[in-house]
Design a protein around this motif. Sequence first.
Motif, PDB file in Angstrom:
ATOM      1  N   VAL A  80       0.850  -1.199   0.000  1.00 26.66           N
ATOM      2  CA  VAL A  80       0.000   0.000   0.000  1.00 26.66           C
ATOM      3  C   VAL A  80       0.884   1.248   0.000  1.00 26.66           C
ATOM      4  N   LEU A  81       1.874   1.256   0.906  1.00 26.33           N
ATOM      5  CA  LEU A  81       2.697   2.456   1.038  1.00 26.33           C
ATOM      6  C   LEU A  81       3.678   2.611  -0.116  1.00 26.33           C
ATOM      7  N   ARG A  82       4.244   1.494  -0.569  1.00 34.43           N
ATOM      8  CA  ARG A  82       5.211   1.597  -1.671  1.00 34.43           C
ATOM      9  C   ARG A  82       4.538   2.066  -2.956  1.00 34.43           C
ATOM     10  N   ALA A  83       3.290   1.624  -3.148  1.00 37.62           N
ATOM     11  CA  ALA A  83       2.570   2.044  -4.349  1.00 37.62           C
ATOM     12  C   ALA A  83       2.304   3.548  -4.323  1.00 37.62           C
ATOM     13  N   LEU A  84       2.377   4.147  -3.127  1.00 34.77           N
ATOM     14  CA  LEU A  84       2.187   5.588  -3.011  1.00 34.77           C
ATOM     15  C   LEU A  84       3.507   6.326  -3.173  1.00 34.77           C
ATOM     16  N   GLY A  85       4.584   5.559  -3.341  1.00 39.95           N
ATOM     17  CA  GLY A  85       5.888   6.173  -3.487  1.00 39.95           C
ATOM     18  C   GLY A  85       6.624   6.335  -2.176  1.00 39.95           C
ATOM     19  N   ALA A  86       6.238   5.561  -1.154  1.00 38.22           N
ATOM     20  CA  ALA A  86       6.925   5.672   0.138  1.00 38.22           C
ATOM     21  C   ALA A  86       8.336   5.114   0.034  1.00 38.22           C
TER      22      ALA A  86
END
Lengths: 276, 255
Positions: free
Chosen positions: B152-158
């Motif tokens: 979830v977070l990586r897909a947001l560019g985290a």
Amino acid sequence: MQSGFFLLMALYGMEPFVELHDVTHVYARAEDSLPAVRSLTLKVNEGEFAAIVGPSGCGKSTLMKLATGLQFPVEGKVIVGGRKVAAPVKLAGMAFQNPTMLPWRTTLDNILLPLEIVEPHRSRLRRHKAEYVAKAEGLLAQVGLKGQGHRFPWQLSGGMQQRVSLCRALIHEPKLLMLDEPFGALDSFTREELWCVMRDLHAAQKVTIVLVTHDLREAAFLADRIFCMSARPGRIVAEREVGFPRPRDLDITYTPEFAALVHELRGHIAQARQAV
Amino acid sequence: MKTRNQLVMAPFIFTLGFFILWEILCLVLNISSFILPAPSTILQAVWEYRSQLTFHAMHTLWMTLSGFSLAVGFGLLLGMVLGSSRLINAGTYPLLVGFNAIPKVAVVPILVFWFGVGWVPPVMTAFLISFFPIVVNVATGIATVEPEMEDVLRALGASKRDIVFKVGVPRAMPYFFGSLKVAITLAYVGSVIGEQNASNVGIGNLLTRASAAFEVPLVWAALLVLAVLGVAMYALTASVEHSVTGWAQRSQMVA
């Protein structure tokens, strides 16, 4: 002539938003080096609700990771929003079967989490907190959880947590919403309730949605376009447009047309399973 | 409500019962106070040597808390590094386990070579003995972040850092505080070992001198003081744990 055709497509919001061209992907850690997906091609138009169905282990989750830039294909091209995917796409929201709420945050703070990551919200969040909180509360009201933001996620039922998970996926106004069997762990009544929530969210937000599911009725009720995948290595074996007019009522799931569509999809999946 | 009261009272009743049983056994079997002094004798000794015991106990407490604080700081940092990098984790694990396997008594002479006799060896021993559980627990907490959450977070560019600080570290807190309860008792063992071998003050040193002089009641009095201090520090850590990571004990609150 051709440019006129494209203009027409643009006017109707029919540009492809997610495109996978002849994509093959093998996980680096796969023991048998068998591809998870092979020669997979699909197009989802902007604003469209697409569903992907297939036997278990067919690479549906891989497809999600490819489309959001969490994995990059070994072969082929993935294009999202007109750009080749070379990094996590940032304009996507995701929700999974497991709602994955952070137990130390209230429901509201869980929903606001993506804003702490994604620009431009990240740098605006502190000063414009009230505005974002209002937006999160608006989303909560939309999914039928008005005024529940102060509670902790573990004080909510599974169905409520899944609604919160949808709010979290939508808070940063993503262009693309990826749903990986989001209703898989819920009882059938809650599931149908959430179908309607999902249907209304899609109607209100104009977001492109890709829903990965095992549930053929779910796909038929929600989607504009359904892709059937084969068993691993996954590829698209059938594509079917769903013509039921919107807004759809749950009653259509009991019509003969609906039953015929589900039956047809079932045939594709059965074939896909036998092909192994 | 009655059972609740019983639960609150039980520790006191059992502790008191233990000492009364001990006292009775000493009386009935007529055990020499050189072998096993009765609790009453030990309490007498505590009172008799109270100023000496207080002085040394405060020193031990100070050594323990210093070593423990070092262990907390270092353990958190190293745990965060190990938890966020699989490579560093895999690479350093054997080293860490090997280091942890060395009995710290054996390290004290080296500390004396380096720092001489004084306050450094007890603090260092306390630190060396107690950082390991903190590292392992913090690393575990961070490394076991749900893959979906990470997606979830990586897909947001985290960035990796975002994920570690937003999810990993808060998630690791119950593990961290759980390990503190182990670490504080270990640090205590470490500082006493250090004092016994390389210090002129502290309960550990007092123990060494008292046993060399065959002052058996003083030895037992020192042990009693050690036990009471240990319980107090454990209780303090546990109460901090409860107030900071209440969300992790949610099952009790819901039930």
